[in-house]
Design a protein around this motif. Structure first.
Motif, short mmCIF file in Angstrom:
data_model
loop_
_atom_site.label_atom_id
_atom_site.label_comp_id
_atom_site.label_asym_id
_atom_site.label_seq_id
_atom_site.Cartn_x
_atom_site.Cartn_y
_atom_site.Cartn_z
N ALA A 21 0.84 -1.21 0.00
CA ALA A 21 0.00 0.00 0.00
C ALA A 21 0.86 1.25 0.00
O ALA A 21 1.87 1.31 0.72
N ILE A 22 0.46 2.22 -0.82
CA ILE A 22 1.04 3.55 -0.67
C ILE A 22 -0.04 4.44 -0.06
O ILE A 22 -1.24 4.20 -0.26
N VAL A 23 0.40 5.43 0.68
CA VAL A 23 -0.53 6.37 1.30
C VAL A 23 -0.57 7.64 0.45
O VAL A 23 0.46 8.09 -0.04
N GLY A 108 -5.28 -4.08 8.75
CA GLY A 108 -6.56 -4.75 8.54
C GLY A 108 -6.70 -5.33 7.14
O GLY A 108 -7.56 -6.19 6.89
N ASN A 109 -5.88 -4.86 6.21
CA ASN A 109 -5.91 -5.37 4.84
C ASN A 109 -4.67 -6.19 4.51
O ASN A 109 -4.31 -6.34 3.33
N ASP A 110 -4.04 -6.73 5.56
CA ASP A 110 -2.90 -7.65 5.41
C ASP A 110 -1.74 -7.06 4.63
O ASP A 110 -1.06 -7.77 3.88
N CYS A 111 -1.51 -5.77 4.77
CA CYS A 111 -0.39 -5.13 4.07
C CYS A 111 0.89 -5.32 4.88
O CYS A 111 0.96 -4.92 6.04
N ARG A 112 1.87 -5.93 4.24
CA ARG A 112 3.16 -6.13 4.91
C ARG A 112 4.07 -4.92 4.76
O ARG A 112 4.87 -4.62 5.63
N THR A 113 3.96 -4.25 3.61
CA THR A 113 4.80 -3.07 3.38
C THR A 113 3.92 -1.88 3.02
O THR A 113 3.02 -1.99 2.17
N VAL A 114 4.18 -0.76 3.65
CA VAL A 114 3.40 0.46 3.42
C VAL A 114 4.37 1.62 3.22
O VAL A 114 5.36 1.73 3.96
N ALA A 115 4.08 2.48 2.25
CA ALA A 115 4.92 3.66 2.03
C ALA A 115 4.11 4.94 2.24
O ALA A 115 3.00 5.07 1.73
N PHE A 116 4.69 5.85 3.00
CA PHE A 116 4.06 7.14 3.30
C PHE A 116 4.79 8.28 2.61
O PHE A 116 6.03 8.34 2.66
N ASN A 147 2.63 -7.28 14.33
CA ASN A 147 3.22 -7.99 13.19
C ASN A 147 3.07 -7.23 11.88
O ASN A 147 3.92 -7.34 11.00
N LEU A 148 1.96 -6.50 11.76
CA LEU A 148 1.69 -5.79 10.50
C LEU A 148 1.50 -4.29 10.74
O LEU A 148 0.88 -3.93 11.74
N PRO A 149 1.95 -3.45 9.81
CA PRO A 149 2.81 -3.80 8.70
C PRO A 149 4.22 -4.16 9.17
O PRO A 149 4.68 -3.67 10.18
N GLU A 150 4.86 -5.04 8.38
CA GLU A 150 6.22 -5.45 8.75
C GLU A 150 7.23 -4.33 8.50
O GLU A 150 8.16 -4.16 9.26
N THR A 151 7.04 -3.63 7.38
CA THR A 151 7.98 -2.59 6.99
C THR A 151 7.23 -1.32 6.60
O THR A 151 6.24 -1.38 5.87
N VAL A 152 7.69 -0.18 7.11
CA VAL A 152 7.12 1.12 6.74
C VAL A 152 8.21 1.93 6.05
O VAL A 152 9.32 2.08 6.58
N VAL A 153 7.90 2.41 4.85
CA VAL A 153 8.84 3.21 4.08
C VAL A 153 8.38 4.67 4.12
O VAL A 153 7.22 4.95 3.83
N PHE A 154 9.29 5.57 4.49
CA PHE A 154 9.01 6.99 4.34
C PHE A 154 9.58 7.41 2.99
O PHE A 154 10.79 7.41 2.80
N CYS A 155 8.70 7.72 2.06
CA CYS A 155 9.11 8.06 0.70
C CYS A 155 9.18 9.58 0.56
O CYS A 155 8.15 10.26 0.57
#
Ligand code: AR6
Length: 175
Positions: A21-23, A108-116, A147-155
């Motif tokens: 997911a991207i935010v 809640g949507n099983d996202c392991r990686t999310v970028a903000f 456990n989730l998200p496993e990784t958060v990326v600040f873009c």
């Protein structure tokens, strides 16, 4: 795994990231705009706007999720940051709420990686150093023990912003 190792800083265009997911730093209409919002709508395609029309907008500090359409990301989490009005209008709480609402939807949507992206720091004029501190602290607190998200990326769109994030993340690592 050390929770702090789950936070990454990336410089570049968020629409290129193949994450779960991207935010999006949207506005209350959720119908598109300038900045990162415009870039996401352009890259995702017109179907995104059709889905967004069904969502009835979004309040400041809250978040809603859609599909990613033509993006490499599976989902888009649309959140609405506060407009900076000097700092005494609840801006800090609202900005923190953008991060927690988005992370709750991601989990809640099983996202392991999310970028903000750096929510509110463009058109909405939030001071960059304060916004960065809120982003990093709020995300760090949220993921701790989860456990989730496993990784958060600040873009970050530019190196200057990425450097602010790297400093804030390094301060966590020392603390
Ligand atoms: N990838 C990553 N970051 C980006 C990108 C990109 N492609 N493009 C811009 N940024 P802004 P806001 C950075 O203005 O302040 C829109 O019109 C940018 O450098 O996009 O929350 C909405 O519809 C900045 O650091 O969002 C709203 O009306 C950060 O993204 C309003 O702007 C956020 O800047 C929201 O304003």
């Amino acid at each position: 795994m050390n929770d702090r190792a789950r936070i990454e800083v990336h410089t570049g265009d968020i629409t290129k990231l193949a994450v779960d997911a991207i935010v999006n730093a949207a506005n209350t209409s959720l119908l598109g705009g300038g900045g990162v919002d415009g870039a996401i709508h352009r890259a995702a395609g017109r179907e995104l706007e059709f889905e967004c029309r069904m969502l009835n907008g979004c309040k400041v500090g809250e978040a809603k999720i859609t599909k990613g359409y033509n993006l490499p990301a599976r989902h888009i989490i649309h959140t609405v940051g506060p407009v900076w009005q000097g700092g005494s209008k609840g801006e800090a709480e609202l900005l923190a709420s953008c991060y927690t609402s988005s992370l709750e939807l991601a989990a809640g949507n099983d996202c392991r990686t999310v970028a903000f992206p750096a929510i509110s720091t463009g058109v909405y004029r939030y001071p960059k150093d304060e916004a960065t501190q809120i982003a990093v602290d709020t995300v760090n607190r949220f993921i701790e023990g989860k456990n989730l998200p496993e990784t958060v990326v600040f873009c970050c769109f530019d190196e200057q912003m990425a450097e602010l994030y790297r400093q804030a993340v390094a301060a966590l690592r020392k603390g």
